[in-house]
Write a protein that holds these residues in place. Sequence first.
Motif, PDB file in Angstrom:
ATOM      1  N   GLN A  90      32.001  38.607  35.823  1.00  0.00           N
ATOM      2  CA  GLN A  90      31.779  37.326  36.475  1.00  0.00           C
ATOM      3  C   GLN A  90      33.121  36.729  36.897  1.00  0.00           C
ATOM      4  OE1 GLN A  90      29.514  34.573  34.166  1.00  0.00           O
ATOM      5  NE2 GLN A  90      29.919  32.852  35.523  1.00  0.00           N
ATOM      6  N   LEU A  91      33.182  36.331  38.173  1.00  0.00           N
ATOM      7  CA  LEU A  91      34.404  35.738  38.693  1.00  0.00           C
ATOM      8  C   LEU A  91      34.485  34.288  38.251  1.00  0.00           C
ATOM      9  CD1 LEU A  91      33.681  38.182  40.649  1.00  0.00           C
ATOM     10  CD2 LEU A  91      35.015  36.958  42.360  1.00  0.00           C
ATOM     11  N   THR A  92      35.571  33.929  37.585  1.00  0.00           N
ATOM     12  CA  THR A  92      35.767  32.573  37.096  1.00  0.00           C
ATOM     13  C   THR A  92      37.113  32.048  37.547  1.00  0.00           C
ATOM     14  OG1 THR A  92      34.441  33.060  35.127  1.00  0.00           O
ATOM     15  CG2 THR A  92      35.833  31.100  35.054  1.00  0.00           C
ATOM     16  N   PHE A  93      37.098  30.778  37.976  1.00  0.00           N
ATOM     17  CA  PHE A  93      38.328  30.118  38.406  1.00  0.00           C
ATOM     18  C   PHE A  93      38.474  28.813  37.644  1.00  0.00           C
ATOM     19  CE2 PHE A  93      39.389  32.706  42.075  1.00  0.00           C
ATOM     20  CZ  PHE A  93      38.178  33.277  42.419  1.00  0.00           C
ATOM     21  N   VAL A  94      39.708  28.483  37.256  1.00  0.00           N
ATOM     22  CA  VAL A  94      40.005  27.202  36.636  1.00  0.00           C
ATOM     23  C   VAL A  94      41.189  26.582  37.374  1.00  0.00           C
ATOM     24  CG1 VAL A  94      40.676  25.981  34.552  1.00  0.00           C
ATOM     25  CG2 VAL A  94      39.149  27.957  34.390  1.00  0.00           C
ATOM     26  N   GLU A  95      40.907  25.476  38.066  1.00  0.00           N
ATOM     27  CA  GLU A  95      41.950  24.784  38.799  1.00  0.00           C
ATOM     28  C   GLU A  95      42.583  23.706  37.932  1.00  0.00           C
ATOM     29  OE1 GLU A  95      38.488  25.687  41.688  1.00  0.00           O
ATOM     30  OE2 GLU A  95      38.766  24.881  39.684  1.00  0.00           O
ATOM     31  N   SER A  96      43.866  23.427  38.163  1.00  0.00           N
ATOM     32  CA  SER A  96      44.569  22.378  37.426  1.00  0.00           C
ATOM     33  C   SER A  96      45.738  21.872  38.258  1.00  0.00           C
ATOM     34  CB  SER A  96      45.075  22.903  36.079  1.00  0.00           C
ATOM     35  OG  SER A  96      46.006  23.955  36.274  1.00  0.00           O
ATOM     36  N   GLY A  97      46.312  20.761  37.824  1.00  0.00           N
ATOM     37  CA  GLY A  97      47.492  20.223  38.474  1.00  0.00           C
ATOM     38  C   GLY A  97      47.251  18.996  39.322  1.00  0.00           C
ATOM     39  N   GLY A  98      45.996  18.632  39.517  1.00  0.00           N
ATOM     40  CA  GLY A  98      45.716  17.443  40.300  1.00  0.00           C
ATOM     41  C   GLY A  98      46.206  16.188  39.601  1.00  0.00           C
ATOM     42  N   ASP A  99      46.536  15.181  40.399  1.00  0.00           N
ATOM     43  CA  ASP A  99      47.087  13.950  39.814  1.00  0.00           C
ATOM     44  C   ASP A  99      47.036  12.843  40.854  1.00  0.00           C
ATOM     45  OD1 ASP A  99      50.020  13.543  37.622  1.00  0.00           O
ATOM     46  OD2 ASP A  99      48.282  12.244  38.007  1.00  0.00           O
ATOM     47  N   LEU A 100      47.445  11.662  40.431  1.00  0.00           N
ATOM     48  CA  LEU A 100      47.640  10.529  41.332  1.00  0.00           C
ATOM     49  C   LEU A 100      49.108  10.549  41.759  1.00  0.00           C
ATOM     50  CD1 LEU A 100      46.852   7.797  42.639  1.00  0.00           C
ATOM     51  CD2 LEU A 100      47.432   6.722  40.434  1.00  0.00           C
ATOM     52  N   VAL A 101      49.328  10.543  43.069  1.00  0.00           N
ATOM     53  CA  VAL A 101      50.693  10.621  43.582  1.00  0.00           C
ATOM     54  C   VAL A 101      50.830   9.682  44.771  1.00  0.00           C
ATOM     55  CG1 VAL A 101      50.129  12.572  45.096  1.00  0.00           C
ATOM     56  CG2 VAL A 101      52.492  12.241  44.335  1.00  0.00           C
ATOM     57  N   GLN A 102      52.036   9.187  44.986  1.00  0.00           N
ATOM     58  CA  GLN A 102      52.267   8.300  46.119  1.00  0.00           C
ATOM     59  C   GLN A 102      52.386   9.097  47.414  1.00  0.00           C
ATOM     60  OE1 GLN A 102      55.691   5.844  45.185  1.00  0.00           O
ATOM     61  NE2 GLN A 102      54.329   4.198  44.496  1.00  0.00           N
ATOM     62  N   SER A 103      52.063   8.435  48.487  1.00  0.00           N
ATOM     63  CA  SER A 103      52.201   9.049  49.805  1.00  0.00           C
ATOM     64  C   SER A 103      53.636   9.553  49.982  1.00  0.00           C
ATOM     65  CB  SER A 103      51.857   8.023  50.878  1.00  0.00           C
ATOM     66  OG  SER A 103      52.002   8.575  52.160  1.00  0.00           O
ATOM     67  N   GLY A 104      53.767  10.759  50.515  1.00  0.00           N
ATOM     68  CA  GLY A 104      55.082  11.371  50.671  1.00  0.00           C
ATOM     69  C   GLY A 104      55.501  12.235  49.505  1.00  0.00           C
ATOM     70  N   GLY A 105      54.759  12.163  48.420  1.00  0.00           N
ATOM     71  CA  GLY A 105      55.094  12.930  47.227  1.00  0.00           C
ATOM     72  C   GLY A 105      54.598  14.363  47.291  1.00  0.00           C
ATOM     73  N   SER A 106      54.784  15.067  46.175  1.00  0.00           N
ATOM     74  CA  SER A 106      54.422  16.482  46.095  1.00  0.00           C
ATOM     75  C   SER A 106      53.610  16.757  44.835  1.00  0.00           C
ATOM     76  CB  SER A 106      55.684  17.357  46.070  1.00  0.00           C
ATOM     77  OG  SER A 106      56.443  17.207  47.243  1.00  0.00           O
ATOM     78  N   LEU A 107      52.809  17.804  44.910  1.00  0.00           N
ATOM     79  CA  LEU A 107      52.063  18.299  43.765  1.00  0.00           C
ATOM     80  C   LEU A 107      51.956  19.810  43.888  1.00  0.00           C
ATOM     81  CD1 LEU A 107      48.948  15.968  43.258  1.00  0.00           C
ATOM     82  CD2 LEU A 107      50.859  16.269  41.665  1.00  0.00           C
ATOM     83  N   ARG A 108      51.820  20.463  42.736  1.00  0.00           N
ATOM     84  CA  ARG A 108      51.572  21.900  42.734  1.00  0.00           C
ATOM     85  C   ARG A 108      50.296  22.161  41.943  1.00  0.00           C
ATOM     86  NH1 ARG A 108      53.951  26.858  39.587  1.00  0.00           N
ATOM     87  NH2 ARG A 108      53.951  28.505  41.183  1.00  0.00           N
ATOM     88  N   LEU A 109      49.312  22.695  42.626  1.00  0.00           N
ATOM     89  CA  LEU A 109      48.054  23.044  41.983  1.00  0.00           C
ATOM     90  C   LEU A 109      48.101  24.496  41.527  1.00  0.00           C
ATOM     91  CD1 LEU A 109      45.470  21.414  44.420  1.00  0.00           C
ATOM     92  CD2 LEU A 109      46.760  20.375  42.540  1.00  0.00           C
ATOM     93  N   SER A 110      47.450  24.743  40.397  1.00  0.00           N
ATOM     94  CA  SER A 110      47.364  26.102  39.872  1.00  0.00           C
ATOM     95  C   SER A 110      45.914  26.527  39.754  1.00  0.00           C
ATOM     96  CB  SER A 110      48.026  26.182  38.493  1.00  0.00           C
ATOM     97  OG  SER A 110      49.393  25.875  38.567  1.00  0.00           O
ATOM     98  N   CYS A 111      45.699  27.817  39.845  1.00  0.00           N
ATOM     99  CA  CYS A 111      44.359  28.380  39.745  1.00  0.00           C
ATOM    100  C   CYS A 111      44.435  29.624  38.873  1.00  0.00           C
ATOM    101  CB  CYS A 111      43.830  28.725  41.129  1.00  0.00           C
ATOM    102  SG  CYS A 111      42.273  29.628  41.136  1.00  0.00           S
ATOM    103  N   ALA A 112      43.777  29.576  37.728  1.00  0.00           N
ATOM    104  CA  ALA A 112      43.721  30.730  36.833  1.00  0.00           C
ATOM    105  C   ALA A 112      42.404  31.452  37.046  1.00  0.00           C
ATOM    106  CB  ALA A 112      43.847  30.272  35.387  1.00  0.00           C
TER     107      ALA A 112
END
Length: 122
Positions: free
Chosen positions: A1-23
């Motif tokens: 069974q294919l399973t994905f777990v996403e993480s890294g989401g957050d509240l950020v100000q406009s112009g900022g950066s985030l890195r999302l991960s997927c296991a």
Amino acid sequence: QLTFVESGGDLVQSGGSLRLSCAASGFTLAYYDIGWFRHAPGKGREGVSCISSSDGSTYYADSVKGRFTSSRDNAKNAAYLQMNSLKREDTAVYYCGVCRLDVGGVYEYDHWGQGTQVTVSS
């Protein structure tokens, strides 16, 4: 069974950066095209990226081109989405999954996880 777990989401100000991960688990990620899509309140699903398993070529939606970078680490069975210069309109739940190009030229996604919330404030 294919399973994905996403993480890294957050509240950020406009112009900022985030890195999302997927296991990914239950399968060998290297054999599949992997990508990200997002779903914002009141809007339909939007394909964000799709990385080819064969040559690493990557599709990006016009709305994120030049700001987002999608990558994969087959050895870790993981995928990532680096998001820079974030805008309010990037606010959405982000999902990773197996991607494919359908006959209509639209990227579709299968076997996604629970998603991770990204909120961009002004």
